[in-house]
Design a protein around this motif. Structure first.
Motif, PDB file in Angstrom:
ATOM      1  N   UNK A 165       0.899  -1.035   0.016  1.00 30.61           N
ATOM      2  CA  UNK A 165       0.070  -0.133  -0.051  1.00 30.61           C
ATOM      3  C   UNK A 165       0.963   1.300   0.010  1.00 30.61           C
ATOM      4  N   UNK A 166       1.936   1.182   0.658  1.00 33.75           N
ATOM      5  CA  UNK A 166       2.744   2.342   0.754  1.00 33.75           C
ATOM      6  C   UNK A 166       3.730   2.681  -0.287  1.00 33.75           C
ATOM      7  N   UNK A 167       3.754   1.530  -1.418  1.00 28.92           N
ATOM      8  CA  UNK A 167       4.645   1.797  -2.460  1.00 28.92           C
ATOM      9  C   UNK A 167       6.117   1.276  -2.517  1.00 28.92           C
ATOM     10  N   UNK A 168       6.295   0.344  -1.277  1.00 24.47           N
ATOM     11  CA  UNK A 168       7.505  -0.597  -1.215  1.00 24.47           C
ATOM     12  C   UNK A 168       7.635  -1.444  -2.069  1.00 24.47           C
ATOM     13  N   UNK A 169       8.839  -2.009  -2.608  1.00 26.83           N
ATOM     14  CA  UNK A 169       8.801  -3.047  -3.682  1.00 26.83           C
ATOM     15  C   UNK A 169      10.155  -3.924  -3.550  1.00 26.83           C
ATOM     16  N   UNK A 170      10.994  -3.484  -2.764  1.00 27.71           N
ATOM     17  CA  UNK A 170      12.283  -4.190  -2.537  1.00 27.71           C
ATOM     18  C   UNK A 170      12.733  -3.879  -1.186  1.00 27.71           C
ATOM     19  N   UNK A 171      14.079  -4.108  -0.933  1.00 26.48           N
ATOM     20  CA  UNK A 171      14.813  -3.773   0.244  1.00 26.48           C
ATOM     21  C   UNK A 171      16.096  -3.510   0.329  1.00 26.48           C
ATOM     22  N   UNK A 172      16.405  -2.673   1.116  1.00 30.66           N
ATOM     23  CA  UNK A 172      15.795  -1.939   2.116  1.00 30.66           C
ATOM     24  C   UNK A 172      15.151  -0.725   1.441  1.00 30.66           C
ATOM     25  N   UNK A 173      13.792  -0.760   1.974  1.00 28.89           N
ATOM     26  CA  UNK A 173      13.009   0.632   1.590  1.00 28.89           C
ATOM     27  C   UNK A 173      12.613   1.339   2.818  1.00 28.89           C
ATOM     28  N   UNK A 174      12.868   2.758   2.633  1.00 27.59           N
ATOM     29  CA  UNK A 174      12.614   3.575   3.761  1.00 27.59           C
ATOM     30  C   UNK A 174      11.639   4.594   3.152  1.00 27.59           C
ATOM     31  N   UNK A 175      10.542   4.876   4.095  1.00 27.17           N
ATOM     32  CA  UNK A 175       9.445   5.734   3.846  1.00 27.17           C
ATOM     33  C   UNK A 175       9.383   6.818   4.883  1.00 27.17           C
ATOM     34  N   UNK A 176       9.470   7.968   4.700  1.00 24.46           N
ATOM     35  CA  UNK A 176       9.292   8.982   5.997  1.00 24.46           C
ATOM     36  C   UNK A 176       7.792   9.312   5.554  1.00 24.46           C
ATOM     37  N   UNK A 177       7.245   8.908   6.725  1.00 24.66           N
ATOM     38  CA  UNK A 177       5.689   8.999   6.757  1.00 24.66           C
ATOM     39  C   UNK A 177       5.236  10.288   6.922  1.00 24.66           C
ATOM     40  N   UNK A 178       5.965  11.517   7.266  1.00 28.22           N
ATOM     41  CA  UNK A 178       5.220  12.616   7.094  1.00 28.22           C
ATOM     42  C   UNK A 178       5.047  13.191   5.789  1.00 28.22           C
ATOM     43  N   UNK A 179       6.100  13.049   4.739  1.00 27.69           N
ATOM     44  CA  UNK A 179       6.068  13.456   3.635  1.00 27.69           C
ATOM     45  C   UNK A 179       5.911  12.461   2.498  1.00 27.69           C
ATOM     46  N   UNK A 180       5.956  11.218   2.532  1.00 26.63           N
ATOM     47  CA  UNK A 180       5.561  10.218   1.612  1.00 26.63           C
ATOM     48  C   UNK A 180       6.873   9.894   0.633  1.00 26.63           C
TER      49      UNK A 180
END
Length: 199
Positions: A165-180
């Motif tokens: 749902x968040x758009x991750x598709x591999x690793x490592x994958x980092x998402x800053x939740x405040x900015x997307x």
């Protein structure tokens, strides 16, 4: 305070090569990290990726060259043919999830110890004895290996859904939740650092 959702797989060589850089970046910017282990093979299936076993030989040969180069560049030992790979990621992931919920120990150290076990120690991270040893060494109750099975299984599955749902598709994958903002790969950590500095 910024928040980073960190999606990774415990058998992932690229997550291993990230080392402690994420934690150093987070500390520098006062950011919080939530560790979200996922089943990478299922994530590949869900997001258009190709499992390593099904990749063209040329891609796998290049992968090996890149792993060797990055291992040397980062001065991190890495066995290109680990004794236990592929390995079931679920038991070690459940332990990380249970430890994160329990608190009180060195969670980043635990995560890195599982990754290092695969790629530098030839240890089986699906083995109960190895899992207990890593939990204890990171300051957690080794019994979390058993106590955390239900919550671990439930959260492990939920992490996969959240990753998709968040758009991750591999690793490592980092998402800053405040900015997307999304950052894929240990070689994108400098960009994550710069992004957090600008917030």
């Amino acid at each position: 305070m910024a928040h980073i959702d960190y999606y990774f797989g415990t058998p992932s060589p690229w997550s291993y090569l990230a080392g402690s850089r994420l934690e150093e970046i987070a500390a520098r910017h006062g950011a919080k990290v939530t560790y979200k282990p996922v089943d990478l093979l299922q994530l590949f299936d869900r997001t258009g990726g190709v499992r390593p076993a099904n990749r063209h030989p040329a891609r796998m040969e290049y992968r090996g060259q890149e792993l060797r180069r990055w291992s040397s560049h980062l001065n991190m030992p890495l066995n290109l043919k680990p004794a236990f790979w592929p390995v079931n990621p679920a038991p070690s992931s459940y332990a990380i999830i249970a430890a994160q919920q329990a608190g009180g120990g060195d969670l980043p150290g635990l995560v890195q110890s599982f990754l290092r076990a695969v790629w530098a120690e030839d240890a089986d991270i699906a083995d109960d004895g190895v899992i207990r040893e890593k939990l204890a060494a990171a300051g957690f109750d080794p019994e979390l290996a058993n106590k955390g099975l239900f919550i671990g299984a439930e959260t492990f599955g939920r992490n996969l859904e959240q990753a998709v749902e968040a758009g991750a598709f591999g690793a490592p994958f980092y998402i800053v939740t405040e900015t997307g903002e999304r950052f894929w790969g240990q070689d994108r950590l400098d960009f994550l650092d710069s992004h957090l500095a600008a917030l």
